[in-house]
Design a protein around this motif. Structure first.
Motif, mmCIF file in Angstrom:
data_model
loop_
_atom_site.group_PDB
_atom_site.id
_atom_site.type_symbol
_atom_site.label_atom_id
_atom_site.label_comp_id
_atom_site.label_asym_id
_atom_site.label_seq_id
_atom_site.Cartn_x
_atom_site.Cartn_y
_atom_site.Cartn_z
ATOM 1 N N UNK B 10 0.825 -1.203 0.000
ATOM 2 C CA UNK B 10 0.000 0.000 0.000
ATOM 3 C C UNK B 10 0.865 1.262 0.000
ATOM 4 N N UNK B 11 0.263 2.362 -0.429
ATOM 5 C CA UNK B 11 0.991 3.626 -0.354
ATOM 6 C C UNK B 11 0.178 4.676 0.416
ATOM 7 N N UNK B 12 -0.898 4.205 1.077
ATOM 8 C CA UNK B 12 -1.735 5.195 1.766
ATOM 9 C C UNK B 12 -2.411 4.617 2.982
ATOM 10 N N UNK B 13 -3.075 5.468 3.684
ATOM 11 C CA UNK B 13 -3.758 5.080 4.898
ATOM 12 C C UNK B 13 -5.139 4.511 4.552
ATOM 13 N N UNK B 14 -5.568 3.498 5.271
ATOM 14 C CA UNK B 14 -6.894 2.930 5.075
ATOM 15 C C UNK B 14 -7.943 4.000 5.387
ATOM 16 N N UNK B 15 -8.964 4.145 4.527
ATOM 17 C CA UNK B 15 -9.958 5.184 4.810
ATOM 18 C C UNK B 15 -11.405 4.701 4.742
ATOM 19 N N UNK B 16 -11.582 3.394 4.503
ATOM 20 C CA UNK B 16 -12.933 2.827 4.474
ATOM 21 C C UNK B 16 -12.900 1.463 5.145
ATOM 22 N N UNK B 17 -13.944 1.133 5.941
ATOM 23 C CA UNK B 17 -14.134 -0.252 6.361
ATOM 24 C C UNK B 17 -13.451 -0.682 7.635
ATOM 25 N N UNK B 18 -13.186 0.251 8.553
ATOM 26 C CA UNK B 18 -12.708 -0.146 9.879
ATOM 27 C C UNK B 18 -11.208 -0.303 9.989
ATOM 28 N N UNK B 19 -10.812 -0.842 11.160
ATOM 29 C CA UNK B 19 -9.400 -0.893 11.527
ATOM 30 C C UNK B 19 -8.716 -2.119 10.898
ATOM 31 N N UNK B 20 -7.754 -1.894 10.003
ATOM 32 C CA UNK B 20 -7.078 -3.035 9.376
ATOM 33 C C UNK B 20 -6.280 -3.878 10.371
ATOM 34 N N UNK B 21 -5.800 -3.257 11.473
ATOM 35 C CA UNK B 21 -5.030 -4.025 12.459
ATOM 36 C C UNK B 21 -5.918 -5.078 13.133
ATOM 37 N N UNK B 22 -7.209 -4.759 13.316
ATOM 38 C CA UNK B 22 -8.122 -5.753 13.910
ATOM 39 C C UNK B 22 -8.309 -6.929 12.971
ATOM 40 N N UNK B 23 -8.424 -6.600 11.668
ATOM 41 C CA UNK B 23 -8.553 -7.666 10.679
ATOM 42 C C UNK B 23 -7.294 -8.532 10.676
ATOM 43 N N UNK B 24 -6.123 -7.877 10.814
ATOM 44 C CA UNK B 24 -4.855 -8.616 10.831
ATOM 45 C C UNK B 24 -4.781 -9.524 12.057
ATOM 46 N N UNK B 25 -5.295 -9.022 13.212
ATOM 47 C CA UNK B 25 -5.290 -9.828 14.434
ATOM 48 C C UNK B 25 -6.166 -11.069 14.248
ATOM 49 N N UNK B 26 -7.287 -10.893 13.540
ATOM 50 C CA UNK B 26 -8.173 -12.029 13.269
ATOM 51 C C UNK B 26 -7.455 -13.057 12.380
ATOM 52 N N UNK B 27 -6.670 -12.555 11.427
ATOM 53 C CA UNK B 27 -5.880 -13.455 10.570
ATOM 54 C C UNK B 27 -4.904 -14.265 11.424
ATOM 55 N N UNK B 28 -4.200 -13.565 12.323
ATOM 56 C CA UNK B 28 -3.207 -14.235 13.177
ATOM 57 C C UNK B 28 -3.869 -15.317 14.030
ATOM 58 N N UNK B 29 -5.084 -15.026 14.526
ATOM 59 C CA UNK B 29 -5.804 -16.039 15.334
ATOM 60 C C UNK B 29 -6.082 -17.286 14.516
ATOM 61 N N UNK B 30 -6.179 -17.110 13.209
ATOM 62 C CA UNK B 30 -6.467 -18.243 12.332
ATOM 63 C C UNK B 30 -5.211 -18.819 11.670
ATOM 64 N N UNK B 31 -4.062 -18.499 12.243
ATOM 65 C CA UNK B 31 -2.818 -19.090 11.742
ATOM 66 C C UNK B 31 -2.308 -18.474 10.443
ATOM 67 N N UNK B 32 -2.779 -17.268 10.139
ATOM 68 C CA UNK B 32 -2.305 -16.597 8.922
ATOM 69 C C UNK B 32 -1.435 -15.407 9.329
ATOM 70 N N UNK B 33 -0.232 -15.327 8.777
ATOM 71 C CA UNK B 33 0.659 -14.210 9.088
ATOM 72 C C UNK B 33 0.362 -13.052 8.135
ATOM 73 N N UNK B 34 0.310 -11.837 8.666
ATOM 74 C CA UNK B 34 0.087 -10.676 7.785
ATOM 75 C C UNK B 34 1.347 -9.806 7.764
#
Lengths: 294, 227
Positions: B10-34
């Motif tokens: 990416x080259x910019x800040x997320x501006x739609x659809x909530x916190x990407x770090x929360x989505x990344x944490x959900x990925x980690x809980x499911x054994x996916x590295x972000x």
């Protein structure tokens, strides 16, 4: 937690394992995962280069690469490896001089100088290959001209990779795969390409990016220069991946007759000549040693 | 075992659809590295490393901020470093079990065999990686480099002992959708090359939506063509 950005001039970095302290005196360079500082050992005031990183394994590899390769000349001395505030740091011999990127520019490096330098690098890399390794991130910024000790030295050994393993650390300009000429595998062809590109960049006086030009455009550029046909052919063959081994590449360069009067007074040329003589002596001694053994 | 990764470019800040770090944490809980690579843009420096760092930390991954010219080399090193970390954690857990102490309790100079072992294991472990490409308007001039860098990453996977498969999801997608599947998992360079031409710049930066889409694709093998 202590942040790497908080390290400033005068900061003391003290090792957890060896208890030696270093006072930071100058920032030499900053990369994606760490920094290199000029530092002074507090005990005796010795000037050292201190490389600090948040990726410990990179420095662990580099420390062992340097100690494994210490028997070759052209390698800086690894003084110690330690940890501080969760960061790993590597203390290296400090080399005063310029790296080769200083010599990139119109008329800054003669073709004869570039070929001699290519010989030195090919010789060094063939020794590295002989030990079962490949140095994948060779580029002008990593090759220093040590003015005080009159030698050519490769300063960054973090990319030392086992022969025929995947290449993990590279710079696109010097990476055969980025140009679509070969695979991203640590082999002799990979190193021949990198050295050929370094020579090309020095001779042409400018750098190339695989994002904006093709390898054919680079070779066309080479064909338009005034340097001897023999040199041009070697560069083009190297860039097209036509040498299977470093020895073939070295022999081709060594067979050239390119004694260049105009570069006689060039300081870098003199250093290169001395290093080449040392390399030849080293090769002779290795053979002599071997003969004595049998 | 198989390593599952998401690599965000990416080259910019997320501006739609909530916190990407929360989505990344959900990925980690499911054994996916972000992992995340931020492109630093000289003229239009809207990206701070904070968001990139937060995404990678929450996703147990690694991150780096780089100029466009270093994108391809960085995608490769970030992916390798992240694989190494995953395997090093496993090796470390084993060491702890056997000798009762952490790898970090061993002097760094003595750690080499463990570090090397983790790398050998990483090289022998199959890898599936979803690349999320920010296609917001500011990426317009960077997409050509991003295409080349993605092809380059697959070229790097080719020389791994266990190989690797790569999929590409763009965000935002066409006709107002938040994301679009560009290429499903493949190890075929020609196929990937053809699909990458579909990367088109448009609209805003719905990073969290894209990460969630990648998670459901990796876990369920569902191709998220539509929102």
């Amino acid at each position: 937690m202590f942040k790497m950005e908080d390290i400033h001039l005068g900061s003391d970095i003290c090792g957890r394992w060896h208890n030696r302290c270093y006072e930071v005196s100058k920032l030499l360079g900053r990369g994606g995962t760490g920094s290199v500082f000029l530092a002074q050992r507090v005990d005796d005031g010795k000037k050292v280069a201190l490389k600090i990183s948040c990726v410990g394994e990179d420095l662990i590899y580099e420390y062992h690469s340097l100690t494994d390769m210490a028997c070759l000349s052209m390698v800086p001395e690894a003084i110690e490896l330690d940890e501080w505030h969760g960061y790993t740091f590597l203390v290296l011999e400090y080399i005063e001089g310029y790296d080769l990127s200083y010599y990139i520019g119109a008329g800054k490096c003669s073709y004869a100088g570039a070929v001699r330098l290519g010989c030195i690098l090919a010789f060094l890399m063939s020794k590295v290959w002989g030990k079962g390794y490949c140095l994948t991130d060779v580029k002008p910024e990593n090759v220093m001209v040590d003015i005080a000790n009159r030698r050519i030295i490769v300063i960054d050994w973090s990319s030392l990779t086992e022969a025929d393993a995947p290449v993990k650390e590279f710079t696109p300009t010097y990476d055969i795969a980025s140009w679509g000429v070969g695979r991203r595998l640590a082999d002799q062809r990979y190193m021949v390409f990198a050295i050929s590109m370094i020579m090309t960049v020095l001779i042409m006086g400018k750098s190339y990016s695989p994002v904006s030009v093709s390898i054919d455009e680079v070779t066309e550029d080479i064909k338009r220069t005034k340097c001897p046909v023999g040199v041009r052919n070697i560069l083009i063959a190297g860039l097209k991946g036509r040498y299977d081994t470093l020895q073939q590449f070295y022999n081709a360069m060594n067979g050239l007759d390119i004694y260049d009067q105009s570069s006689e007074n060039d300081r870098m040329d003199k250093i290169i000549n001395i290093t080449l003589a040392a390399a030849a002596l080293f090769a002779f001694l290795s053979i002599a040693n071997w003969l004595i053994l049998i | 075992m198989e390593m599952k990764q998401i690599l965000l470019i990416t080259d910019g800040r997320s501006n739609v659809g909530g916190d990407p770090a929360r989505a990344a944490a959900y990925a980690a809980q499911n054994g996916i590295t972000v992992n995340a690579v931020g492109i630093i843009d000289g003229d239009n420096d809207v990206l701070s490393s904070d968001e990139i760092k937060a995404i990678a930390l929450a996703g147990n991954g690694t991150w780096q901020m780089v100029p466009l010219g270093m994108l391809s080399a960085t995608m490769c090193t970030v992916t390798y470093r992240s694989m190494h970390n995953t395997l090093e954690n496993i090796v470390n857990a084993q060491v702890k079990k056997i000798v009762g102490s952490d790898m970090l309790d061993i002097e760094p100079a003595m750690r080499l065999p463990l570090v090397r072992y983790a790398d050998t294991l990483a090289d022998e472990t199959p890898l599936r990686c979803v690349i999320l490409v920010d296609c917001s308007n500011s990426m317009a001039v960077k997409l050509k480099t991003a295409r080349a860098a993605i092809l380059d990453l697959l070229a790097s996977f080719k020389v791994r002992r266990a190989g690797g498969n790569l999929a590409v999801i763009a965000f935002p997608g066409q006709s107002g959708s938040h994301y679009q599947m560009i290429c499903p998992f493949t190890d075929d360079m020609e196929l990937l090359k053809g699909h990458l031409n579909e990367l088109k710049h448009r609209g805003n930066t719905p990073t969290a939506h894209a990460i969630n889409a990648a998670i459901s694709y990796i876990l369920n093998d569902e191709q998220p063509f539509f929102v």
